[in-house]
Design a protein around this motif. Structure first.
Motif, PDB file in Angstrom:
ATOM      1  N   ALA A 109     -20.078   7.390   6.000  1.00  0.00           N
ATOM      2  CA  ALA A 109     -19.516   6.877   4.741  1.00  0.00           C
ATOM      3  C   ALA A 109     -20.500   5.914   4.060  1.00  0.00           C
ATOM      4  CB  ALA A 109     -18.189   6.178   5.022  1.00  0.00           C
TER       5      ALA A 109
ATOM      6  N   ASN B 233     -20.399   3.097   2.013  1.00  0.00           N
ATOM      7  CA  ASN B 233     -20.375   1.628   1.983  1.00  0.00           C
ATOM      8  C   ASN B 233     -20.811   0.994   3.308  1.00  0.00           C
ATOM      9  OD1 ASN B 233     -19.640   0.630  -0.746  1.00  0.00           O
ATOM     10  ND2 ASN B 233     -18.025   2.145  -0.464  1.00  0.00           N
TER      11      ASN B 233
ATOM     12  N   ARG C 137     -24.504   0.971   3.420  1.00  0.00           N
ATOM     13  CA  ARG C 137     -25.151  -0.077   2.617  1.00  0.00           C
ATOM     14  C   ARG C 137     -25.443  -1.296   3.494  1.00  0.00           C
ATOM     15  NH1 ARG C 137     -23.070  -1.901  -3.106  1.00  0.00           N
ATOM     16  NH2 ARG C 137     -20.911  -1.517  -2.520  1.00  0.00           N
TER      17      ARG C 137
ATOM     18  N   HIS D 145      -8.482   4.057  10.249  1.00  0.00           N
ATOM     19  CA  HIS D 145      -8.408   2.862   9.394  1.00  0.00           C
ATOM     20  C   HIS D 145      -7.038   2.698   8.735  1.00  0.00           C
ATOM     21  CE1 HIS D 145      -9.248   6.195   6.782  1.00  0.00           C
ATOM     22  NE2 HIS D 145      -9.095   5.463   5.703  1.00  0.00           N
ATOM     23  N   ARG D 146      -6.197   3.723   8.858  1.00  0.00           N
ATOM     24  CA  ARG D 146      -4.853   3.630   8.273  1.00  0.00           C
ATOM     25  C   ARG D 146      -3.829   3.102   9.288  1.00  0.00           C
ATOM     26  NH1 ARG D 146      -4.546   6.814   3.359  1.00  0.00           N
ATOM     27  NH2 ARG D 146      -6.528   6.275   2.383  1.00  0.00           N
TER      28      ARG D 146
ATOM     29  N   GLN E  67      -7.503  -1.505   4.136  1.00  0.00           N
ATOM     30  CA  GLN E  67      -7.763  -0.355   5.015  1.00  0.00           C
ATOM     31  C   GLN E  67      -9.030   0.410   4.628  1.00  0.00           C
ATOM     32  OE1 GLN E  67      -3.577   0.959   4.560  1.00  0.00           O
ATOM     33  NE2 GLN E  67      -3.526   0.915   6.792  1.00  0.00           N
ATOM     34  N   ARG E  68     -10.094  -0.346   4.453  1.00  0.00           N
ATOM     35  CA  ARG E  68     -11.400   0.226   4.115  1.00  0.00           C
ATOM     36  C   ARG E  68     -12.457  -0.366   5.042  1.00  0.00           C
ATOM     37  NH1 ARG E  68     -11.611   3.182  -1.119  1.00  0.00           N
ATOM     38  NH2 ARG E  68      -9.421   3.628  -1.408  1.00  0.00           N
ATOM     39  N   VAL E  69     -13.542   0.362   5.225  1.00  0.00           N
ATOM     40  CA  VAL E  69     -14.704  -0.144   5.954  1.00  0.00           C
ATOM     41  C   VAL E  69     -15.878  -0.236   4.980  1.00  0.00           C
ATOM     42  CG1 VAL E  69     -14.101   0.573   8.278  1.00  0.00           C
ATOM     43  CG2 VAL E  69     -15.191   2.236   6.753  1.00  0.00           C
ATOM     44  N   PRO E  70     -16.846  -1.106   5.243  1.00  0.00           N
ATOM     45  CA  PRO E  70     -17.050  -1.930   6.435  1.00  0.00           C
ATOM     46  C   PRO E  70     -16.235  -3.228   6.408  1.00  0.00           C
ATOM     47  CG  PRO E  70     -18.795  -2.370   4.860  1.00  0.00           C
ATOM     48  CD  PRO E  70     -17.938  -1.291   4.256  1.00  0.00           C
TER      49      PRO E  70
ATOM     50  N   GLU F 243     -15.760  -5.934   2.065  1.00  0.00           N
ATOM     51  CA  GLU F 243     -16.588  -5.739   0.867  1.00  0.00           C
ATOM     52  C   GLU F 243     -18.074  -5.819   1.265  1.00  0.00           C
ATOM     53  OE1 GLU F 243     -15.356  -4.603  -1.901  1.00  0.00           O
ATOM     54  OE2 GLU F 243     -13.318  -4.873  -1.198  1.00  0.00           O
ATOM     55  N   SER F 244     -18.747  -4.684   1.084  1.00  0.00           N
ATOM     56  CA  SER F 244     -20.144  -4.543   1.536  1.00  0.00           C
ATOM     57  C   SER F 244     -21.030  -5.676   1.048  1.00  0.00           C
ATOM     58  CB  SER F 244     -20.720  -3.222   1.024  1.00  0.00           C
ATOM     59  OG  SER F 244     -19.861  -2.179   1.375  1.00  0.00           O
TER      60      SER F 244
ATOM     61  N   ARG G  17     -14.537  12.061  -4.005  1.00  0.00           N
ATOM     62  CA  ARG G  17     -13.170  11.849  -3.538  1.00  0.00           C
ATOM     63  C   ARG G  17     -12.162  12.779  -4.218  1.00  0.00           C
ATOM     64  NH1 ARG G  17     -12.510   6.847  -0.668  1.00  0.00           N
ATOM     65  NH2 ARG G  17     -10.286   7.023  -1.054  1.00  0.00           N
TER      66      ARG G  17
ATOM     67  N   LEU H 132      -7.221  11.212   1.944  1.00  0.00           N
ATOM     68  CA  LEU H 132      -7.615   9.841   1.604  1.00  0.00           C
ATOM     69  C   LEU H 132      -7.455   9.552   0.118  1.00  0.00           C
ATOM     70  CD1 LEU H 132     -10.773   9.216   3.840  1.00  0.00           C
ATOM     71  CD2 LEU H 132      -8.381   8.769   4.307  1.00  0.00           C
TER      72      LEU H 132
END
Ligand code: GSH
Length: 203
Positions: free
Chosen positions: A9, A11, A14, A38-39, A50-53, A65-66, A113, A122
């Protein structure tokens, strides 16, 4: 400390490229986005979005937030300065990083997406028309970037910065999105092959 990572993914990558440029090693905790790890309720406690990183510090603090994660490491390990030094340079780098996010990385992500079958669970609902609306914006911005890169080495000047990382990840993300950098964007192509040749690009 550990970094919740998302494999291919964009982000999380980054942050990995940023860390590689700084020579910092942080233990990675893989999060399987395909399996919707992540959910889970457990991950929602780490990041309610519910997001990475996500960076988890030893005192339990979480930083998502990257760019926020990158700024945390820039403060702790200032060299090499990937966010710049002094009002003018810091503002120029910020401007280009935001431009690359808003006009390239996000539009490519919207196309991916809203079209890729793997994103069905997603991105709900997938809106193919929104993907189509973003495609010309990507080309338009790449042409602007091409013009800018005709007389400088990197996105924000003659030094590699966080804006180049955002740009590298955005252009690489075009491949699985089935988009191409136009052939006549020769300056973007030259810049992309140079930043891709850096050891950090394989992070
Ligand atoms: N603004 C966030 C975006 C994070 C983000 O969207 N991460 C993606 C992976 S690149 C994700 O976790 N997606 C999971 C989902 O869409 O459910 C950042 O800069 O880190």
């Amino acid at each position: 400390m550990k970094l919740y990572d998302g494999g291919r993914a964009p982000n999380p990558r980054r942050v990995r490229v940023f860390l590689a440029e700084k020579g910092i090693e942080v233990p990675l905790e893989p999060v399987d986005l395909g399996a919707l790890e992540h959910r889970s309720a457990a991950f929602a406690r780490i990041n309610p979005l519910q997001r990475v990183p996500v960076l988890l510090l030893d005192d339990g603090t979480t930083i998502a937030e990257s760019i926020a994660i990158c700024r945390y490491f820039e403060e702790l390990y200032p060299e090499p300065r990937l966010f710049g030094r002094g009002a003018r340079e810091v503002a120029q780098i910020e401007m280009w990083n935001r431009r690359l996010e808003l006009n390239l990385l996000f539009p490519v992500a919207h196309v991916f997406r809203n079209t890729h079958p793997a994103m069905k669970e997603l991105e709900v609902p997938q809106v193919p028309a929104w993907a189509e609306a973003n495609k010309p914006r990507i080309t338009e911005f790449l042409n602007i970037l091409d013009w800018e890169l005709k007389d400088r080495l990197f996105v924000a000047g003659d030094r590699y910065t966080v804006a180049d990382i955002t740009g590298l990840i955005a252009v690489d993300f075009m491949k699985p999105t089935k988009l191409n950098v136009p052939q006549d964007c020769t300056n973007v192509r030259r810049w992309h092959s140079e930043v891709s040749a850096r050891p950090s690009a394989s992070a």
